[in-house]
Design a protein around this motif. Structure first.
Motif, mmCIF file in Angstrom:
data_model
loop_
_atom_site.group_PDB
_atom_site.id
_atom_site.type_symbol
_atom_site.label_atom_id
_atom_site.label_comp_id
_atom_site.label_asym_id
_atom_site.label_seq_id
_atom_site.Cartn_x
_atom_site.Cartn_y
_atom_site.Cartn_z
ATOM 1 N N PRO A 53 0.827 -1.216 0.000
ATOM 2 C CA PRO A 53 0.000 0.000 0.000
ATOM 3 C C PRO A 53 0.856 1.258 0.000
ATOM 4 O O PRO A 53 2.023 1.248 0.412
ATOM 5 N N HIS A 54 0.283 2.336 -0.476
ATOM 6 C CA HIS A 54 0.905 3.648 -0.331
ATOM 7 C C HIS A 54 0.697 4.147 1.098
ATOM 8 O O HIS A 54 -0.215 3.686 1.799
ATOM 9 N N PRO A 55 1.546 5.078 1.555
ATOM 10 C CA PRO A 55 1.308 5.664 2.880
ATOM 11 C C PRO A 55 -0.114 6.216 2.967
ATOM 12 O O PRO A 55 -0.603 6.883 2.055
ATOM 13 N N ASP A 58 -4.712 1.440 3.977
ATOM 14 C CA ASP A 58 -4.637 0.323 4.912
ATOM 15 C C ASP A 58 -4.447 -1.010 4.203
ATOM 16 O O ASP A 58 -4.237 -2.036 4.855
ATOM 17 N N ALA A 59 -4.510 -0.994 2.856
ATOM 18 C CA ALA A 59 -4.304 -2.218 2.081
ATOM 19 C C ALA A 59 -3.920 -1.824 0.663
ATOM 20 O O ALA A 59 -4.307 -0.743 0.190
ATOM 21 N N PRO A 60 -3.181 -2.677 -0.036
ATOM 22 C CA PRO A 60 -2.814 -2.361 -1.426
ATOM 23 C C PRO A 60 -4.032 -2.415 -2.337
ATOM 24 O O PRO A 60 -4.934 -3.233 -2.155
ATOM 25 N N VAL A 61 -4.056 -1.530 -3.326
ATOM 26 C CA VAL A 61 -5.163 -1.446 -4.265
ATOM 27 C C VAL A 61 -4.742 -2.088 -5.590
ATOM 28 O O VAL A 61 -3.800 -1.643 -6.243
ATOM 29 N N VAL A 62 -5.470 -3.136 -5.971
ATOM 30 C CA VAL A 62 -5.230 -3.819 -7.241
ATOM 31 C C VAL A 62 -6.577 -4.203 -7.841
ATOM 32 O O VAL A 62 -7.578 -4.284 -7.129
ATOM 33 N N PRO A 63 -6.637 -4.451 -9.164
ATOM 34 C CA PRO A 63 -7.882 -4.970 -9.744
ATOM 35 C C PRO A 63 -8.260 -6.293 -9.096
ATOM 36 O O PRO A 63 -7.392 -7.091 -8.733
ATOM 37 N N ALA A 73 -5.113 -3.350 -16.487
ATOM 38 C CA ALA A 73 -6.025 -2.689 -15.547
ATOM 39 C C ALA A 73 -5.263 -2.134 -14.348
ATOM 40 O O ALA A 73 -5.572 -1.036 -13.857
ATOM 41 N N TRP A 74 -4.260 -2.866 -13.874
ATOM 42 C CA TRP A 74 -3.439 -2.377 -12.758
ATOM 43 C C TRP A 74 -2.643 -1.144 -13.178
ATOM 44 O O TRP A 74 -2.575 -0.157 -12.445
ATOM 45 N N ARG A 75 -2.068 -1.165 -14.385
ATOM 46 C CA ARG A 75 -1.267 -0.036 -14.867
ATOM 47 C C ARG A 75 -2.124 1.218 -15.038
ATOM 48 O O ARG A 75 -1.603 2.339 -14.922
ATOM 49 N N GLU A 76 -3.404 1.042 -15.325
ATOM 50 C CA GLU A 76 -4.267 2.192 -15.588
ATOM 51 C C GLU A 76 -4.799 2.846 -14.320
ATOM 52 O O GLU A 76 -5.402 3.928 -14.385
ATOM 53 N N LEU A 77 -4.590 2.241 -13.156
ATOM 54 C CA LEU A 77 -4.984 2.879 -11.906
ATOM 55 C C LEU A 77 -4.120 4.124 -11.671
ATOM 56 O O LEU A 77 -2.963 4.180 -12.095
ATOM 57 N N PRO A 78 -4.643 5.152 -11.002
ATOM 58 C CA PRO A 78 -3.841 6.352 -10.725
ATOM 59 C C PRO A 78 -2.554 5.999 -9.965
ATOM 60 O O PRO A 78 -2.540 5.093 -9.126
ATOM 61 N N ASP A 79 -1.483 6.742 -10.258
ATOM 62 C CA ASP A 79 -0.178 6.441 -9.660
ATOM 63 C C ASP A 79 -0.210 6.444 -8.140
ATOM 64 O O ASP A 79 0.470 5.647 -7.492
ATOM 65 N N ASP A 80 -0.978 7.374 -7.551
ATOM 66 C CA ASP A 80 -1.004 7.487 -6.096
ATOM 67 C C ASP A 80 -2.006 6.532 -5.456
ATOM 68 O O ASP A 80 -2.167 6.524 -4.230
ATOM 69 N N VAL A 81 -2.666 5.706 -6.284
ATOM 70 C CA VAL A 81 -3.619 4.718 -5.784
ATOM 71 C C VAL A 81 -3.113 3.295 -6.040
ATOM 72 O O VAL A 81 -3.213 2.423 -5.168
ATOM 73 N N TRP A 123 8.694 0.955 3.293
ATOM 74 C CA TRP A 123 7.634 0.137 3.884
ATOM 75 C C TRP A 123 8.233 -0.914 4.807
ATOM 76 O O TRP A 123 7.761 -1.108 5.947
ATOM 77 N N ALA A 124 9.258 -1.629 4.346
ATOM 78 C CA ALA A 124 9.843 -2.709 5.142
ATOM 79 C C ALA A 124 10.465 -2.185 6.427
ATOM 80 O O ALA A 124 10.392 -2.831 7.473
ATOM 81 N N ALA A 125 11.093 -1.001 6.360
ATOM 82 C CA ALA A 125 11.734 -0.435 7.544
ATOM 83 C C ALA A 125 10.710 -0.080 8.625
ATOM 84 O O ALA A 125 11.037 -0.060 9.816
ATOM 85 N N GLU A 126 9.466 0.180 8.220
ATOM 86 C CA GLU A 126 8.434 0.595 9.174
ATOM 87 C C GLU A 126 7.352 -0.458 9.368
ATOM 88 O O GLU A 126 6.374 -0.216 10.094
ATOM 89 N N ALA A 127 7.499 -1.633 8.753
ATOM 90 C CA ALA A 127 6.454 -2.660 8.810
ATOM 91 C C ALA A 127 6.157 -3.066 10.248
ATOM 92 O O ALA A 127 7.059 -3.199 11.078
#
Length: 286
Positions: A53-55, A58-63, A73-81, A123-127
């Motif tokens: 996920p982006h900062p 609460d969860a990664p956004v994928v098709p 479809a994944w590539r066409e999602l907005p960059d910040d989403v 992400w990994a440093a703060e997981a």
């Protein structure tokens, strides 16, 4: 009677179960989840795709559907989403409870300077336990995302990897048959990144640590210089596995094929990353 076909790869919804720092440049993240009951792998250098996920998410956004049009479809999602996708190697799979380990290199996080931390390193440093990710991984144990495949007649295994390949090399060494002759070189940033490796093979393992002046650099000619000065054990049918920074991997492949005369069909080489490029930029060039 009907036979159900099993798709070789599927999504796994996972949560962070815990983290452990392995050294200045490495952190191990343990994931758990009910889906892992369907995760199967023969290990070795098993490749995985991790979606983060982006900062603020609460969860990664994928098709939702994994089908022929999923990638576009994944590539066409907005960059910040759109979820951040990164490729990693399975470090370990355990049952009862079902868990997997993935080791992250903390580029730009920690004592090194001159490298901007990427989204996966941050992400990994703060997981923290409970953090949600999505994994695209194998539902079939022997799958095409395992590249380490020495021919049956191999009489010497030769391995080189940088810090991004250390997890794969560790898993490879653990899986080698007892007594297998092996020569291994691992190049890392810091002495603190050196690990105790366990293997039933007859393996000689050499760690190459970049000097402090080069600590901020991503790669060095240390491996090629060390290999050129090394006399390998006599072997008629060696198998070579090389993984890490693409430029270093190509140079080492030329060394083994051109200078040592190893049959190119017995050399597996994988560029895990390329100096100066993000994974998105690398995928675009490919």
């Amino acid at each position: 009677m009907t036979t159900a076909a099993v798709a070789p790869f599927r999504f796994f919804a996972l949560r962070v179960a815990g983290t452990r720092r392995l050294g200045p440049s490495l952190v191990r993240v343990t994931f758990s989840g009910d889906d892992l009951a369907l995760f199967h792998s023969d290990g070795r250098d098993q490749s995985l795709s991790l979606f983060l996920p982006h900062p603020g998410q609460d969860a990664p956004v994928v098709p939702v559907e994994l089908g022929d049009g999923w990638w576009q479809a994944w590539r066409e999602l907005p960059d910040d989403v759109r979820a951040v996708m990164r490729s990693y190697t399975l470090r370990a799979l355990r049952r009862r409870p079902d868990e997997i380990d993935i080791d992250f290199v903390l580029h730009g996080v920690g004592p090194e300077n001159g490298t901007e931390a990427g989204p996966a390193s941050r992400w990994a440093a703060e997981a923290a336990p409970g953090d949600r990710v999505l994994l695209l991984g194998p539902a079939v144990a022997d799958n095409r995302a395992i590249r380490f495949r020495p021919p049956a007649d191999t009489d010497l295994v030769v391995v080189w990897g940088d810090e991004t390949a250390v997890p794969a090399v560790c898993a490879i060494l653990e899986a080698l048959p007892a007594g297998t002759p092996a020569r291994v070189w691992l190049e890392v940033r810091h002495t603190g990144d050196i690990q105790d490796l366990v293997t039933p093979a007859d393996a000689e393992i050499t760690w190459l640590v970049r000097d402090e002046a080069a600590a901020g650099a991503e790669c060095s000619p240390m491996a090629l210089d060390a290999l050129r000065m090394t006399r390998l054990p006599s072997a008629e049918r060696p198998y070579v596995w090389i993984a890490g920074e693409s430029g270093a991997v190509k140079a080492l492949r030329r060394h083994f094929v051109g200078e040592r005369g190893v049959d190119r069909r017995r050399v597996t080489f994988v560029g895990y990353w390329r100096l100066g490029l993000t994974e998105e930029q690398l995928r675009a060039t490919e």
